[in-house]
Design a protein around this motif. Structure first.
Motif, PDB file in Angstrom:
ATOM      1  N   GLY B 149      -6.641   1.842   7.946  1.00  0.00           N
ATOM      2  CA  GLY B 149      -7.755   2.746   6.798  1.00  0.00           C
ATOM      3  C   GLY B 149      -8.101   2.657   5.190  1.00  0.00           C
ATOM      4  O   GLY B 149      -8.774   1.692   4.202  1.00  0.00           O
ATOM      5  N   GLU B 150      -6.428   3.896   4.628  1.00  0.00           N
ATOM      6  CA  GLU B 150      -6.619   3.606   3.561  1.00  0.00           C
ATOM      7  C   GLU B 150      -5.607   2.056   2.938  1.00  0.00           C
ATOM      8  O   GLU B 150      -5.846   2.148   2.075  1.00  0.00           O
ATOM      9  CB  GLU B 150      -5.219   4.832   3.438  1.00  0.00           C
ATOM     10  N   ILE B 151      -4.632   2.140   3.349  1.00  0.00           N
ATOM     11  CA  ILE B 151      -4.107   1.265   2.956  1.00  0.00           C
ATOM     12  C   ILE B 151      -4.495  -0.477   2.945  1.00  0.00           C
ATOM     13  O   ILE B 151      -4.841  -0.490   1.868  1.00  0.00           O
ATOM     14  CB  ILE B 151      -2.548   0.271   3.913  1.00  0.00           C
ATOM     15  N   GLU B 152      -5.719  -0.745   3.639  1.00  0.00           N
ATOM     16  CA  GLU B 152      -6.566  -1.307   3.582  1.00  0.00           C
ATOM     17  C   GLU B 152      -7.474  -1.711   2.578  1.00  0.00           C
ATOM     18  O   GLU B 152      -7.875  -2.785   1.515  1.00  0.00           O
ATOM     19  CB  GLU B 152      -7.253  -2.146   4.667  1.00  0.00           C
ATOM     20  N   VAL B 153      -7.880  -0.109   2.063  1.00  0.00           N
ATOM     21  CA  VAL B 153      -8.815  -0.353   0.938  1.00  0.00           C
ATOM     22  C   VAL B 153      -8.097  -0.709  -0.454  1.00  0.00           C
ATOM     23  O   VAL B 153      -8.373  -1.165  -0.914  1.00  0.00           O
ATOM     24  CB  VAL B 153      -9.421   1.342   0.963  1.00  0.00           C
ATOM     25  N   LEU B 154      -7.082   0.114  -0.464  1.00  0.00           N
ATOM     26  CA  LEU B 154      -5.883  -0.984  -1.713  1.00  0.00           C
ATOM     27  C   LEU B 154      -5.961  -1.552  -1.782  1.00  0.00           C
ATOM     28  O   LEU B 154      -6.184  -2.565  -2.261  1.00  0.00           O
ATOM     29  CB  LEU B 154      -5.422   0.530  -1.344  1.00  0.00           C
ATOM     30  N   LEU B 155      -5.404  -2.428  -0.637  1.00  0.00           N
ATOM     31  CA  LEU B 155      -5.706  -3.785  -0.614  1.00  0.00           C
ATOM     32  C   LEU B 155      -6.351  -4.567  -1.163  1.00  0.00           C
ATOM     33  O   LEU B 155      -6.455  -5.610  -2.136  1.00  0.00           O
ATOM     34  CB  LEU B 155      -4.966  -4.772   0.888  1.00  0.00           C
ATOM     35  N   SER B 156      -7.425  -4.118  -0.651  1.00  0.00           N
ATOM     36  CA  SER B 156      -8.968  -4.595  -0.761  1.00  0.00           C
ATOM     37  C   SER B 156      -9.333  -4.734  -2.415  1.00  0.00           C
ATOM     38  O   SER B 156     -10.345  -5.567  -3.009  1.00  0.00           O
ATOM     39  CB  SER B 156     -10.104  -4.158   0.532  1.00  0.00           C
ATOM     40  N   LEU B 157      -8.663  -3.855  -2.910  1.00  0.00           N
ATOM     41  CA  LEU B 157      -9.328  -3.604  -4.196  1.00  0.00           C
ATOM     42  C   LEU B 157      -8.015  -4.179  -5.153  1.00  0.00           C
ATOM     43  O   LEU B 157      -7.706  -4.329  -6.112  1.00  0.00           O
ATOM     44  CB  LEU B 157      -9.144  -1.882  -4.646  1.00  0.00           C
ATOM     45  N   GLY B 158      -7.426  -4.816  -4.334  1.00  0.00           N
ATOM     46  CA  GLY B 158      -6.574  -5.740  -5.328  1.00  0.00           C
ATOM     47  C   GLY B 158      -4.880  -4.853  -5.712  1.00  0.00           C
ATOM     48  O   GLY B 158      -4.617  -5.407  -6.526  1.00  0.00           O
ATOM     49  N   ALA B 159      -4.722  -3.907  -4.993  1.00  0.00           N
ATOM     50  CA  ALA B 159      -3.295  -3.534  -5.033  1.00  0.00           C
ATOM     51  C   ALA B 159      -2.271  -4.469  -4.423  1.00  0.00           C
ATOM     52  O   ALA B 159      -2.558  -5.486  -3.447  1.00  0.00           O
ATOM     53  CB  ALA B 159      -3.321  -2.010  -3.916  1.00  0.00           C
ATOM     54  N   THR B 160      -0.661  -3.789  -5.168  1.00  0.00           N
ATOM     55  CA  THR B 160       0.031  -5.118  -4.751  1.00  0.00           C
ATOM     56  C   THR B 160       0.502  -4.300  -3.575  1.00  0.00           C
ATOM     57  O   THR B 160       0.424  -3.047  -3.333  1.00  0.00           O
ATOM     58  CB  THR B 160       1.619  -4.250  -5.519  1.00  0.00           C
ATOM     59  N   ALA B 161       1.658  -4.650  -2.943  1.00  0.00           N
ATOM     60  CA  ALA B 161       2.326  -4.010  -1.716  1.00  0.00           C
ATOM     61  C   ALA B 161       3.001  -2.294  -1.841  1.00  0.00           C
ATOM     62  O   ALA B 161       2.456  -1.917  -1.154  1.00  0.00           O
ATOM     63  CB  ALA B 161       3.289  -5.204  -0.816  1.00  0.00           C
ATOM     64  N   SER B 162       3.627  -2.619  -3.023  1.00  0.00           N
ATOM     65  CA  SER B 162       4.566  -1.805  -3.380  1.00  0.00           C
ATOM     66  C   SER B 162       3.050   0.115  -3.583  1.00  0.00           C
ATOM     67  O   SER B 162       3.115   1.046  -2.846  1.00  0.00           O
ATOM     68  CB  SER B 162       4.908  -1.545  -4.744  1.00  0.00           C
ATOM     69  N   GLN B 163       1.501  -0.400  -4.272  1.00  0.00           N
ATOM     70  CA  GLN B 163       1.056   0.437  -4.150  1.00  0.00           C
ATOM     71  C   GLN B 163       0.091   0.458  -2.850  1.00  0.00           C
ATOM     72  O   GLN B 163       0.170   2.061  -2.739  1.00  0.00           O
ATOM     73  CB  GLN B 163      -0.542  -0.071  -5.774  1.00  0.00           C
ATOM     74  N   ALA B 164       0.355   0.087  -2.913  1.00  0.00           N
ATOM     75  CA  ALA B 164      -0.505  -0.294  -0.856  1.00  0.00           C
ATOM     76  C   ALA B 164      -0.397   1.028  -0.172  1.00  0.00           C
ATOM     77  O   ALA B 164      -0.344   1.619   0.822  1.00  0.00           O
ATOM     78  CB  ALA B 164      -1.535  -0.743  -0.584  1.00  0.00           C
ATOM     79  N   MET B 165       1.162   0.913  -0.412  1.00  0.00           N
ATOM     80  CA  MET B 165       2.210   1.556   0.472  1.00  0.00           C
ATOM     81  C   MET B 165       2.899   2.654   0.059  1.00  0.00           C
ATOM     82  O   MET B 165       3.532   3.484   1.008  1.00  0.00           O
ATOM     83  CB  MET B 165       3.323   0.601   1.756  1.00  0.00           C
ATOM     84  N   GLN B 166       2.824   3.068  -1.423  1.00  0.00           N
ATOM     85  CA  GLN B 166       3.407   3.997  -1.669  1.00  0.00           C
ATOM     86  C   GLN B 166       2.990   6.036  -1.066  1.00  0.00           C
ATOM     87  O   GLN B 166       4.348   5.829  -0.892  1.00  0.00           O
ATOM     88  CB  GLN B 166       2.456   4.364  -2.886  1.00  0.00           C
ATOM     89  N   ASP B 167       1.957   5.902  -1.002  1.00  0.00           N
ATOM     90  CA  ASP B 167       1.135   7.214  -0.316  1.00  0.00           C
ATOM     91  C   ASP B 167       2.254   7.652   1.197  1.00  0.00           C
ATOM     92  O   ASP B 167       2.628   8.245   1.480  1.00  0.00           O
ATOM     93  CB  ASP B 167       0.052   7.507  -0.343  1.00  0.00           C
ATOM     94  N   VAL B 168       1.752   6.320   1.813  1.00  0.00           N
ATOM     95  CA  VAL B 168       2.541   6.112   3.183  1.00  0.00           C
ATOM     96  C   VAL B 168       3.837   6.482   3.325  1.00  0.00           C
ATOM     97  O   VAL B 168       4.912   7.132   4.363  1.00  0.00           O
ATOM     98  CB  VAL B 168       2.165   4.563   3.780  1.00  0.00           C
ATOM     99  N   ARG B 169       4.718   5.550   2.460  1.00  0.00           N
ATOM    100  CA  ARG B 169       6.297   5.751   2.418  1.00  0.00           C
ATOM    101  C   ARG B 169       6.979   7.208   1.977  1.00  0.00           C
ATOM    102  O   ARG B 169       7.099   7.464   1.846  1.00  0.00           O
ATOM    103  CB  ARG B 169       6.669   5.338   0.888  1.00  0.00           C
TER     104      ARG B 169
END
Lengths: 250, 254
Positions: B149-169
């Protein structure tokens, strides 16, 4: 002039549990949006209304057909830039780790832009969240508060097209009306196009000028809202309106 | 130690197997295979090392380290079934860690540039990096699963791959380093590590053995951090499609 959004013969498979492709969830969905407007998407459950919105935001890929924004196909555009313009707001509001303020500032942080505090405050006020402590951990908010924060978080991105998936579903009537009003004001100010999935026919009638009725695995009707509610063109449409009207009367 | 004395240690294995039969644990077969494999592998590496130490040829050194990295990468990649291209990414992370570690140890004259030092220390570094890499990929998949859910929110707000995955990483890197950091904290109090025990048994001065052990502990921490961070940089993009959508995670997380 190129249309804001053009959907051509869009189709999406549904997936069963084994991750195998099954028949189309919807197909042959075509529509053109020439000027900023608010469109309600209604229809029975399981017709792929949410999937349609997710596909328009490229969170799911179309299996067939094309979508163009301002004359440019999604195939030729960086998905990131596409989503900056066409933003999906999910029914289930997910808060990102951190405070309410952190959540509201997400779009500006992602794109290195200045966070518009005044605008955020105004939107909070318009959605009846003026008294909310913005330092509060976002995960501690109630369902309705989360939904409004998620909506404002997306509005602060200032997308040209807003895809709203039952964004008032967890709200009480008063808050839902406040959100509707805020979105109408927003559209008047910003000229945003809104495609809004709702189960509330009154809400659809109040907020939209155009209605898409999804049924039978496709976009069955695309009419002016007033015409759709007065006289649906298909039997499925008539049945659906009758059914929801009788539900509302109970 | 004579071979006769060594063979007496089989009594431990037999006792374990008897317990397994008695308690119906069903582990006899696994214990038997494990015993035979470890005996053959260790005896074989003993002879290989003996040969390499005698010939002192660099090519053998390179070969043995390459095999170690290959096996380690393959083993760690089993924690991520269905992730295409993960093996070489793990191999590259471990190789870089190994080169940095050896470069530092040899460059600063901490150890002598002989196979006697290079091979055992490389084995320990690579082995530790393997465990860290396995933990990382496993945790990365779990984190992505639970933070969809978190990753999709970031992607839907126009995040790059790196921004979307940063916290998870970040969370997966942290997780993969926990065992290394925990064992660093308790080393000497809870367990006397293998290398130090070996040196003391072989007649080395305990203080000298401890010095080498400190070297190992510090380089383990360093190598864990390098492996995990490098792997996170090399592999986060695998979790997303070309169009920046979350890839479905194949079943079978081990």
């Amino acid at each position: 002039m190129a249309a804001i959004l053009e959907i051509q013969r869009l189709a999406k498979h549904s997936w069963n549990q084994d991750n195998r492709e099954s028949p189309y969830l919807f197909e042959e969905v075509s529509a053109v949006i020439q000027q900023p407007e608010c469109i309600s998407v209604i229809g029975p459950s399981g017709q792929g209304k949410s999937t349609l919105l997710r596909t328009l935001a490229l969170l799911d890929m179309p299996d067939q057909g094309d979508i163009s924004y301002a004359g440019i196909s999604y195939r030729e555009k960086d998905p990131r830039l596409w989503r900056k313009e066409i933003c999906y707001v999910a029914q289930q509001a997910v808060m990102l780790p951190g405070s309410v303020e952190d959540n509201l500032g997400t779009a500006s942080r992602l794109h290195g832009e200045v966070y518009d505090v005044q605008l955020a405050e105004q939107l909070l006020e318009e959605t009846l969240l003026a008294g909310l402590d913005r330092k509060k951990n976002a995960s501690e908010l109630s369902g309705g508060e989360k939904q409004r924060i998620a909506l404002i978080r997306s509005l602060l991105l200032r997308p040209a097209v807003l895809l709203l998936d039952e964004v008032t579903a967890s709200l009480d009537n008063i808050s839902a009306r406040a959100v509707e009003h805020m979105l109408q004001q927003w559209q008047a100010r910003e000229g945003t196009t809104m495609i809004w999935v709702t189960h509330d026919l009154e809400q659809a009638a109040r907020t939209s000028s155009r209605t898409w009725f999804m049924s039978g695995g496709t976009l069955l009707e695309d009419q002016q809202t007033i015409d759709f509610f007065r006289r649906p063109a298909t039997e499925a449409g008539r049945q659906f309106v009758r059914f929801l009207a009788s539900e509302a009367a109970l | 130690m004579t071979l006769l004395a060594l063979s007496f240690t089989l009594l431990f294995v037999i006792a374990t197997m008897l317990i397994s039969v008695w308690q119906k644990l069903g582990l006899e077969k696994e214990i038997a295979t494990g015993t035979i494999r470890s005996a053959i592998q260790l005896l074989a590496i003993g002879y290989v090392l003996q040969y390499i130490f005698r010939t002192e040829h660099v090519i053998y050194l390179v070969m043995i380290i390459s095999v170690m990295i290959g096996v380690a990468a393959w083993n760690a990649a089993r924690r991520a079934p269905g992730m295409r291209g993960i093996v070489w990414r793990i191999a590259l992370s471990i190789l870089t860690t190994e080169l940095l570690m050896m470069g530092m140890l040899l460059g600063l004259n901490i150890i002598e540039p002989t196979p006697q030092y290079i091979i055992p220390l490389s084995g320990m570094t690579i082995g530790n990096a393997m465990v860290v890499a396995g933990l990382y990929v496993n945790q990365m998949r779990r984190e992505v699963q639970s933070s969809k859910g978190e990753i999709e929110v970031l992607l839907s707000l126009g995040a790059t791959a790196s921004q979307a995955m940063q916290d998870v990483r970040k969370r997966a890197v942290k997780f993969s380093m926990i065992p290394t950091i925990d064992s660093m904290k308790t080393v000497g109090l809870v367990q006397l590590p293998g290398m130090m025990t070996g040196m003391i048994v072989a007649g080395a001065d305990p203080v000298e053995a401890v010095r080498y052990q400190i070297l190992i502990v510090f380089s383990f921490t360093g190598s864990a951090a390098i492996t995990s961070m490098l792997l996170s940089i090399l592999s986060y993009r695998l979790m997303l499609t070309k169009e920046l959508q979350l890839r479905p995670i194949p079943e079978g997380t081990r």
